[in-house]
Design a protein around this motif. Sequence first.
Motif, PDB file in Angstrom:
ATOM      1  N   MET A   1       0.834  -1.206   0.000  1.00 56.19           N
ATOM      2  CA  MET A   1       0.000   0.000   0.000  1.00 56.19           C
ATOM      3  C   MET A   1       0.870   1.258   0.000  1.00 56.19           C
ATOM      4  SD  MET A   1      -2.792   1.208   2.846  1.00 56.19           S
ATOM      5  CE  MET A   1      -1.578   2.082   3.833  1.00 56.19           C
ATOM      6  N   LEU A   2       0.425   2.228  -0.754  1.00 53.76           N
ATOM      7  CA  LEU A   2       1.133   3.514  -0.810  1.00 53.76           C
ATOM      8  C   LEU A   2       1.058   4.191   0.560  1.00 53.76           C
ATOM      9  CD1 LEU A   2       2.428   5.233  -3.093  1.00 53.76           C
ATOM     10  CD2 LEU A   2       0.218   6.403  -3.292  1.00 53.76           C
ATOM     11  N   ARG A   3       2.190   4.650   1.044  1.00 52.42           N
ATOM     12  CA  ARG A   3       2.188   5.328   2.354  1.00 52.42           C
ATOM     13  C   ARG A   3       2.383   6.833   2.146  1.00 52.42           C
ATOM     14  NH1 ARG A   3       7.027   2.852   5.070  1.00 52.42           N
ATOM     15  NH2 ARG A   3       7.739   3.241   2.956  1.00 52.42           N
ATOM     16  N   ILE A   4       1.306   7.576   2.335  1.00 56.40           N
ATOM     17  CA  ILE A   4       1.382   9.033   2.187  1.00 56.40           C
ATOM     18  C   ILE A   4       1.601   9.644   3.558  1.00 56.40           C
ATOM     19  CG2 ILE A   4       0.149  11.114   1.497  1.00 56.40           C
ATOM     20  CD1 ILE A   4      -1.271   9.519  -0.610  1.00 56.40           C
ATOM     21  N   GLN A  75       8.175   4.243  -6.287  1.00 53.27           N
ATOM     22  CA  GLN A  75       8.255   3.110  -7.226  1.00 53.27           C
ATOM     23  C   GLN A  75       6.919   2.384  -7.315  1.00 53.27           C
ATOM     24  OE1 GLN A  75      11.686   1.341  -5.465  1.00 53.27           O
ATOM     25  NE2 GLN A  75      13.114   2.465  -6.783  1.00 53.27           N
ATOM     26  N   THR A  76       6.239   2.252  -6.180  1.00 47.14           N
ATOM     27  CA  THR A  76       4.892   1.655  -6.187  1.00 47.14           C
ATOM     28  C   THR A  76       3.955   2.504  -7.035  1.00 47.14           C
ATOM     29  OG1 THR A  76       5.226   0.774  -3.969  1.00 47.14           O
ATOM     30  CG2 THR A  76       2.941   0.993  -4.701  1.00 47.14           C
ATOM     31  N   ALA A  77       4.011   3.821  -6.810  1.00 49.74           N
ATOM     32  CA  ALA A  77       3.106   4.734  -7.524  1.00 49.74           C
ATOM     33  C   ALA A  77       3.364   4.715  -9.029  1.00 49.74           C
ATOM     34  CB  ALA A  77       3.264   6.145  -6.982  1.00 49.74           C
ATOM     35  N   ALA A  78       4.621   4.569  -9.399  1.00 50.44           N
ATOM     36  CA  ALA A  78       4.973   4.587 -10.827  1.00 50.44           C
ATOM     37  C   ALA A  78       4.382   3.391 -11.573  1.00 50.44           C
ATOM     38  CB  ALA A  78       6.498   4.622 -10.985  1.00 50.44           C
ATOM     39  N   ARG A  79       3.943   2.372 -10.814  1.00 51.64           N
ATOM     40  CA  ARG A  79       3.338   1.188 -11.457  1.00 51.64           C
ATOM     41  C   ARG A  79       1.818   1.324 -11.594  1.00 51.64           C
ATOM     42  NH1 ARG A  79       7.500  -1.425  -8.346  1.00 51.64           N
ATOM     43  NH2 ARG A  79       6.090  -1.832  -6.600  1.00 51.64           N
ATOM     44  N   PHE A  80       1.229   2.406 -11.039  1.00 51.39           N
ATOM     45  CA  PHE A  80      -0.220   2.592 -11.178  1.00 51.39           C
ATOM     46  C   PHE A  80      -0.566   2.898 -12.630  1.00 51.39           C
ATOM     47  CE2 PHE A  80      -0.462   4.278  -6.550  1.00 51.39           C
ATOM     48  CZ  PHE A  80      -0.595   2.991  -6.066  1.00 51.39           C
ATOM     49  N   PRO A  81      -1.777   2.511 -13.077  1.00 51.17           N
ATOM     50  CA  PRO A  81      -2.175   2.803 -14.462  1.00 51.17           C
ATOM     51  C   PRO A  81      -2.110   4.303 -14.753  1.00 51.17           C
ATOM     52  CG  PRO A  81      -3.788   1.378 -13.371  1.00 51.17           C
ATOM     53  CD  PRO A  81      -2.825   1.798 -12.322  1.00 51.17           C
ATOM     54  N   GLY A  82      -1.456   4.648 -15.842  1.00 50.17           N
ATOM     55  CA  GLY A  82      -1.393   6.050 -16.268  1.00 50.17           C
ATOM     56  C   GLY A  82      -0.365   6.888 -15.534  1.00 50.17           C
ATOM     57  N   ALA A  83       0.401   6.283 -14.610  1.00 45.58           N
ATOM     58  CA  ALA A  83       1.387   7.059 -13.842  1.00 45.58           C
ATOM     59  C   ALA A  83       2.592   7.392 -14.698  1.00 45.58           C
ATOM     60  CB  ALA A  83       1.824   6.254 -12.615  1.00 45.58           C
ATOM     61  N   SER A  84       3.211   8.527 -14.370  1.00 42.84           N
ATOM     62  CA  SER A  84       4.484   8.852 -15.015  1.00 42.84           C
ATOM     63  C   SER A  84       5.563   7.978 -14.390  1.00 42.84           C
ATOM     64  CB  SER A  84       4.824  10.328 -14.777  1.00 42.84           C
ATOM     65  OG  SER A  84       5.223  10.507 -13.420  1.00 42.84           O
ATOM     66  N   THR A  99       3.704  11.527 -11.251  1.00 47.81           N
ATOM     67  CA  THR A  99       2.454  12.235 -11.530  1.00 47.81           C
ATOM     68  C   THR A  99       1.349  11.250 -11.903  1.00 47.81           C
ATOM     69  OG1 THR A  99       3.534  14.302 -12.160  1.00 47.81           O
ATOM     70  CG2 THR A  99       1.357  13.885 -13.105  1.00 47.81           C
ATOM     71  N   LEU A 100       0.215  11.417 -11.221  1.00 50.17           N
ATOM     72  CA  LEU A 100      -0.996  10.650 -11.524  1.00 50.17           C
ATOM     73  C   LEU A 100      -2.086  11.644 -11.932  1.00 50.17           C
ATOM     74  CD1 LEU A 100      -1.164   8.525  -8.229  1.00 50.17           C
ATOM     75  CD2 LEU A 100      -0.046   7.856 -10.361  1.00 50.17           C
ATOM     76  N   HIS A 101      -3.180  11.146 -12.440  1.00 49.97           N
ATOM     77  CA  HIS A 101      -4.356  11.979 -12.677  1.00 49.97           C
ATOM     78  C   HIS A 101      -5.560  11.252 -12.097  1.00 49.97           C
ATOM     79  CE1 HIS A 101      -1.558  13.698 -15.627  1.00 49.97           C
ATOM     80  NE2 HIS A 101      -2.237  14.823 -15.419  1.00 49.97           N
ATOM     81  N   ASP A 102      -6.361  11.986 -11.312  1.00 48.01           N
ATOM     82  CA  ASP A 102      -7.567  11.352 -10.771  1.00 48.01           C
ATOM     83  C   ASP A 102      -8.616  11.227 -11.882  1.00 48.01           C
ATOM     84  OD1 ASP A 102      -9.068  13.702 -10.956  1.00 48.01           O
ATOM     85  OD2 ASP A 102      -8.866  14.228  -8.850  1.00 48.01           O
ATOM     86  N   SER A 104     -11.146  12.744 -12.683  1.00 42.82           N
ATOM     87  CA  SER A 104     -11.606  13.993 -13.299  1.00 42.82           C
ATOM     88  C   SER A 104     -10.520  14.623 -14.159  1.00 42.82           C
ATOM     89  CB  SER A 104     -12.027  14.993 -12.211  1.00 42.82           C
ATOM     90  OG  SER A 104     -10.881  15.508 -11.545  1.00 42.82           O
ATOM     91  N   GLY A 105      -9.318  14.010 -14.166  1.00 45.53           N
ATOM     92  CA  GLY A 105      -8.198  14.556 -14.937  1.00 45.53           C
ATOM     93  C   GLY A 105      -7.318  15.486 -14.121  1.00 45.53           C
ATOM     94  N   ARG A 106      -7.639  15.661 -12.830  1.00 47.69           N
ATOM     95  CA  ARG A 106      -6.835  16.559 -11.998  1.00 47.69           C
ATOM     96  C   ARG A 106      -5.467  15.941 -11.725  1.00 47.69           C
ATOM     97  NH1 ARG A 106      -8.219  20.703 -10.108  1.00 47.69           N
ATOM     98  NH2 ARG A 106     -10.444  20.245 -10.260  1.00 47.69           N
ATOM     99  N   ARG A 107      -4.427  16.778 -11.839  1.00 49.39           N
ATOM    100  CA  ARG A 107      -3.064  16.265 -11.656  1.00 49.39           C
ATOM    101  C   ARG A 107      -2.738  16.135 -10.170  1.00 49.39           C
ATOM    102  NH1 ARG A 107       2.501  19.163 -13.836  1.00 49.39           N
ATOM    103  NH2 ARG A 107       3.780  18.378 -12.118  1.00 49.39           N
ATOM    104  N   ILE A 108      -2.287  14.948  -9.808  1.00 47.91           N
ATOM    105  CA  ILE A 108      -1.868  14.647  -8.436  1.00 47.91           C
ATOM    106  C   ILE A 108      -0.394  14.236  -8.500  1.00 47.91           C
ATOM    107  CG2 ILE A 108      -2.224  13.156  -6.430  1.00 47.91           C
ATOM    108  CD1 ILE A 108      -4.692  14.882  -7.041  1.00 47.91           C
ATOM    109  N   ASP A 109       0.463  14.969  -7.821  1.00 49.56           N
ATOM    110  CA  ASP A 109       1.882  14.604  -7.753  1.00 49.56           C
ATOM    111  C   ASP A 109       2.174  13.929  -6.416  1.00 49.56           C
ATOM    112  OD1 ASP A 109       2.357  15.693 -10.227  1.00 49.56           O
ATOM    113  OD2 ASP A 109       3.625  17.345  -9.508  1.00 49.56           O
ATOM    114  N   LEU A 110       2.918  12.846  -6.472  1.00 47.90           N
ATOM    115  CA  LEU A 110       3.447  12.225  -5.260  1.00 47.90           C
ATOM    116  C   LEU A 110       4.932  12.563  -5.224  1.00 47.90           C
ATOM    117  CD1 LEU A 110       1.559   8.866  -5.704  1.00 47.90           C
ATOM    118  CD2 LEU A 110       0.970  10.743  -4.162  1.00 47.90           C
ATOM    119  N   VAL A 111       5.391  13.113  -4.124  1.00 49.76           N
ATOM    120  CA  VAL A 111       6.760  13.632  -4.083  1.00 49.76           C
ATOM    121  C   VAL A 111       7.533  13.011  -2.922  1.00 49.76           C
ATOM    122  CG1 VAL A 111       6.027  15.806  -5.148  1.00 49.76           C
ATOM    123  CG2 VAL A 111       6.174  15.664  -2.652  1.00 49.76           C
TER     124      VAL A 111
END
Length: 332
Positions: A1-4, A75-84, A99-102, A104-111
Amino acid sequence: MLRIKDINHVIYQHKDLDAIEHFLTDFGLVVAHRTEHRIYLRGTGPLPYVYIAERAESSGLSVIAFAVESLDDLQTAARFPGASGIQPLEHPGGGYRVTLHDPSGRRIDLVHGIEAVGALPQRAALTLNSAEEKRRFGDVQRPGKGAAQVMRLGHVAIGVTDMVRMLRWYRSILGMLPSDLIVEGDDGNCPAAAFLRLNRGATWTDHHTIALFQAGKDVVHHASFEVQDFDAQCLGHQWMTEQGWRPFWGVGRHVLGSQIFDYWRDPSGNLIEHFTDGDLFNNASPMNHTQACDSSLYQWGPPMSVEYFLGGCSESETIAPRPDSLRKRTAQ
Ligand SMILES: [Fe+2]
């Protein structure tokens, strides 16, 4: 699971950077860095920026960024569909993003890996004497006038056209947990509003880091920044008013999350909030359901303006759940 770990920063686009700088510094943010097209503003916490103002032809929020615990999470996030892929951040302090997009197309960055800076001097929280419990002896209360010192970014509230998909995405991809759902009738699957917190296990975290509201279009309602205490908020309100800014709604206390709130509209038309004294939940906190009604939004404060429901929208694109009783009252 992604840990934010926490919400990290927002990027807003503005046509007039001078005007927004004037407003945001009165609001209590501090200019940390400037380029020809961007102003980086920070709070008193250790992050080099919490708000990036970017020069553009149109105005609005373009990025919501969350800090993750480790490079493994990127690295986990980069494997999500559509992730940069994992990319270097182009801002002061370096670091990396995915970078992901929800939906609605809104850009969500995980840093991750942004270099911390020294915290700025911050007035300590006041020691308060209640009628029942006295904690301050032989000392006086002098919080000092001036802008509210913004400490950190706390949450973003978003109007959504497809609540079911958006709620599923924020829960399944970002791992968020619903703290409170505002429902109309019995339909808990498609709430009028959802207040989502980070999943940080047993660690206490803000009641909501993202709030979703059913709306006529996908639009950001407000971003909210934490200040030290009630006096900071009231002194900040006074300061903003003295500088010529017109209060939007506040000071008051919300119900869901319990924050003391104070909303302002920036020169580009975006809503922005100071908050303090919010609730903290963890993974043992239950999910609550509340019926939409007048009293679900605030416990005390100035009368709520119908404009609050509109956010950045037109009348036909109501942003927040609008109780029938209020609809009737404001129609009079
Ligand atoms: Fe808020």
